[in-house]
Design an enzyme around this catalytic site. Sequence first.
Site, short mmCIF file in Angstrom:
data_model
loop_
_atom_site.label_atom_id
_atom_site.label_comp_id
_atom_site.label_asym_id
_atom_site.label_seq_id
_atom_site.Cartn_x
_atom_site.Cartn_y
_atom_site.Cartn_z
N ASP A 348 0.37 -1.36 0.21
CA ASP A 348 0.15 0.06 0.30
C ASP A 348 1.11 1.28 -0.24
O ASP A 348 2.05 1.36 0.69
CB ASP A 348 -0.90 0.27 1.41
CG ASP A 348 -1.54 1.23 1.29
OD1 ASP A 348 -2.55 1.40 0.56
OD2 ASP A 348 -1.92 2.18 2.49
N GLU A 384 2.13 0.04 -4.99
CA GLU A 384 1.09 0.39 -5.59
C GLU A 384 1.65 1.84 -5.72
O GLU A 384 2.29 2.60 -4.65
CB GLU A 384 -0.50 0.59 -4.51
CG GLU A 384 -1.08 1.81 -4.61
CD GLU A 384 -2.15 2.49 -3.38
OE1 GLU A 384 -3.17 2.65 -3.69
OE2 GLU A 384 -1.56 2.02 -2.25
#
Length: 703
Positions: A348, A384
């Site tokens: 993330d 990401e």
Amino acid sequence: MIRFPPALSSGSPAPLGAHWNGMGVNFAVFSANAQQVDVCIFDPRDRREIRRYRLPEYTNEIWHGYLPDAEPGLLYGYRAFGPYDPANGHRFNPHKLLLDPYARGLSGPLSWSDTQFGYRLHSPRADLSFDRRDSAPAMPRCVVVHDAYEWEDDTLPRVPWEQTVIMEAHVRGLTMQREMDHARPGTFQALCAPPMVAHLKRLGITTIELLPIQCFLPERHLLERGLTNYWGYNTLAFFVPHAGYLASGSPHELRAAIRRLHKAGIEVVMDVVYNHTCEGSELGPTLCYRGLDNATYYRLVPGNERHLINDTGCGNTLNLSHPRVLQMVLDSLRYWAENYHIDGFRFDLATVLAREPYGFDQGSGFLDAVIQDPVLSTRKLIAEPWDPGPGGYQFGNFPPGFAEWNDRFRDTTRRFWRGDGLQHGDMAARIAGSGDLLDRRGRRPWSSINILTTHDGFTLADLVSYATRHNDANGEDGQDGAPENYSANWGVEGATTDPVILKLRGRIRRAMMATLMFSHGTPMLLAGDAFGQTQHGNNNAYCQDNATTWLDWGLAATAAGRSMTGFVARLVALRGRHASLRAARYMHGRHRPMPDLPDISWFCPDGSLIGAAQWGDAGFHFLGVRRACTDEDGTVDMTYTVLNAHAEDVAATLPAPLGKWALQLDTTRPEQPEMTLEHGARDIIVPAHGLLLFAAVAGGEDA
């Protein structure tokens, strides 16, 4: 029964954490700035503190000590002594019970309380004040864990990237509304129940990517509004499975689930959050890292160390430039890989992890450490590639070995099928695996994780049903979530019974899903999209732990749901059948599998190659792409994919085939079986909002 000595022996500074060696427990915790660290021992029955020991040794900034005769199951926590000097980044407060950053188990919930803040919450001096209340009654206890588990013959499936099809799913949302025999819904038990495994296998899913399953904490302000942190991007403990997903409380449930999924040939990828913690900004609580060494664990504003750098949008940013913080993250990753047999990780806000004090760096300590690690480098690594910080958008800039979520694919596919102008050029690049952005340093097309929908945004059904977000239930005046989704409602906002609109929406959904599956790169679909899951227009359902986000398996049982599920399974099967749809290397039109046959070519409706005039035509919403490559058996696999985003049917001419063309799929007629065209037949009608897939098959002379 443990006999408590008057003091701890020196123990060892390694390994970090609380480890049982068969004769006792060694405690080791990092703090560069603490002046003293105590370990508190708790009674397992009433959770009261029964002993407190000072860690007697300090070696290389590691506080450590050894408690003989202690065994697994021992409950403990830390208290750290040092300066409370927020102006210089120090926030030590020994009145606050602290979790071990390396804790492998927690006992009891965290109950939000004002006592968990190092300062007096309502003081006019804010965080410059000091709170002397004991936070222990509101804190969980760390548990000494012995990780022994009988994996027997478990092996990682190690699905090749070129054959990988990912489904992103939430453990709770995936299983809350489906009967799973004796498995408890919303838990790891249900994740691996036979009906769920059968669903994944039917679709052809090779890899399930789970939203955060590390122990996370719902924010206090959400709980006070009757909401919660449903997604889980708010980590409390980096080595502990989230208790809410354990039916019995035993972490072996997760191991059993992974083992059963592996037996079915399905990989498990974890979405991990190492960019920030649940402690928030400098005004947040003192639960672990802040109390042990705020100035080291977090990035502080240079020259104004009272404040934390907030490159994550969550109040704090972990300082991975420090070797001990970096070590904690790497130790955590290896722990999940080795002790839980995790197949990969999705990072993330990965740009945060690769950001040094001067900015994003492809050669950052984190990226270098992961790539060379003998364990982690063998797992699937997915970034990401963006964050809210300065220079935070870094798609295409991660090093070889990492795959990256491709938001360019997402936005272009949505806009192309919505009929926006000048999207066909970019659509062509995305279908070709985004080599314009990723083809460097020996990277392969799989480096592009092609996303159409994810947990963050509209579902596929909502993407064709809502023109704007509808997030009122989140309690933020409908202003949260992305304002631009490149969506369209095709006539009516939200649900409708109009058969014309429903038919059109179905066409668009199938065309977009086919584009996802027939593009080079690694496809990832969102759980529920295969049968029409809706969030009723909420494109930021992070706080909705209810029917908004729980998959409605009743939809899967409807005629429309069964049809769409079968259609998606067919797409995945076609992708697996044709090497040209999942190429292992980038195609640029320079390689020729056969004489006069470039590996990739782009065509106009009349069968001629697209030229500069067509690429620059804002009214051109058509693409024909012929791809050819040598299959594993040495034969040439050639396909022709036709995309028509016009609102009208288009007459088209197919390029010359090798033998005959066979129509493999028509997204406007999903039930139509495959059909081989007559020898030499090349004139076709491409339906409005439709995608057709043809494959060259043997038969007759080459046209």
